[in-house]
Design an enzyme around this catalytic site. Sequence first.
Site, PDB file in Angstrom:
ATOM      1  N   ASP A 153      -3.874   2.331  -5.042  1.00 59.66           N
ATOM      2  CA  ASP A 153      -2.537   2.464  -4.504  1.00 59.66           C
ATOM      3  C   ASP A 153      -2.362   1.150  -3.872  1.00 59.66           C
ATOM      4  OD1 ASP A 153      -4.004   2.710  -1.905  1.00 59.66           O
ATOM      5  OD2 ASP A 153      -2.128   4.040  -1.227  1.00 59.66           O
ATOM      6  N   GLU A 154      -2.847   0.059  -3.939  1.00 58.08           N
ATOM      7  CA  GLU A 154      -2.733  -1.197  -3.104  1.00 58.08           C
ATOM      8  C   GLU A 154      -2.803  -2.373  -3.940  1.00 58.08           C
ATOM      9  OE1 GLU A 154      -5.541  -2.163   0.052  1.00 58.08           O
ATOM     10  OE2 GLU A 154      -6.872  -0.672  -0.876  1.00 58.08           O
ATOM     11  N   ASP A 181       0.746  -1.155  -0.021  1.00 61.81           N
ATOM     12  CA  ASP A 181      -0.094   0.123  -0.009  1.00 61.81           C
ATOM     13  C   ASP A 181       0.842   1.195  -0.069  1.00 61.81           C
ATOM     14  OD1 ASP A 181      -3.116   0.788   1.071  1.00 61.81           O
ATOM     15  OD2 ASP A 181      -1.634   2.324   1.041  1.00 61.81           O
TER      16      ASP A 181
END
Length: 350
Positions: A104-105, A9
Amino acid sequence: MNQIIAHIDMDCFFAAVEEKYNPKLKAVPLIIGSPPGKRGVVATANYVARKFGIHSAMSSQKAFELCPNATFLKGNKSLYKEESIKVMQILKQFASEFEQVSIDEAYLNITEFAKNKDLNEAARLIKKEVLKQTKLTCSIGISNSRYVSKIASDINKPVGTTIVTDNYKFLKDLDVNKIPGIGKKANEKLKQLNIKKIEDLAKADKFKLLDSFGKHIIKYQNIAKGIDKTGIKETKYKNKSISKETTFLEDIPTNECEYHIEPIANNIYNQLKDLGYKTVSIKVKYHDFQTITRDYSLKTTTKNKNEIISRAKELLKEIPKEKKVRLFGIKLSNLIKDYQNQTELSSFIM
Ligand code: TTP
Ligand code: MG
């Protein structure tokens, strides 16, 4: 560990991208979201601003009251998406299976990459590569469980690495709502049964749980016990492939198939849309209708057009050249849904 799953993340992602292009912002409290005074909310804040108690989804007005000197930026969705694509391309290289779950992960099966490596070293190498190529930092959780890795990546943020070898020991003292999927409602209901910590859920009477929640709760009780065989959920398109073949007006020498690779690759690349591929195949049908195929499977899923061209060229070298060819084709298979085109940034609160 039989399978090693990393959850990665990015740290304060939107804010970190802004800082990358304007490093002066690193030293000041930075908030990405609606300006104060409006009814909007904070999308994210850098770690300087978080010291003031500011967090995602807080009203911008409240954030302003907590830190009147903060810099507010509306944000640049297309830039964040571009940076996300770069990050994900890097992460994919470390994974035999890859699943992006938000901007974002992502989850990575790093069993192969981590073979004969200390897991801390594996995490360090991944973080180093992301930082080198994007100037952005991330946090990593590693374990044999998707859920545990997800929780672990959040433990030492920012730039953190958390490796879990004993799932239950790691989980037992955490609040039960740390388990992804246990939202506000379920949490309230669990509290009524006096289940507050993950340990309480692990030890709870199965039949009481079933009575209150139905059969889905058993999956969560197993997770609480540290048992999770979920793995990476690549959305596979089994039995599906994308291909294009060309039958020539006149039979051609095998070598000349090379000139047809690029136009065919362009055609199938345009058909890919939101899919990625792992396997490239070529097919050659000789003038006597004898047909030969060759294929190559990549370690990771990609959408790269040049990869189709270069792999097809390599495969063509393996084809016997004695006879003339009446048909040439390229096929992409092992298709996997590509996150970038599934989730629009508009699904985030901004
Ligand atoms: P997160 O990973 O939840 O947050 P983050 O990367 O900003 O911070 P952390 O270091 O704690 O991981 O979300 C990723 C991005 O998604 C975030 O930068 C902004 C956006 N986002 C929203 O727009 N609204 C939200 O409510 C959340 C949680 C995130
Ligand atoms: Mg993040």
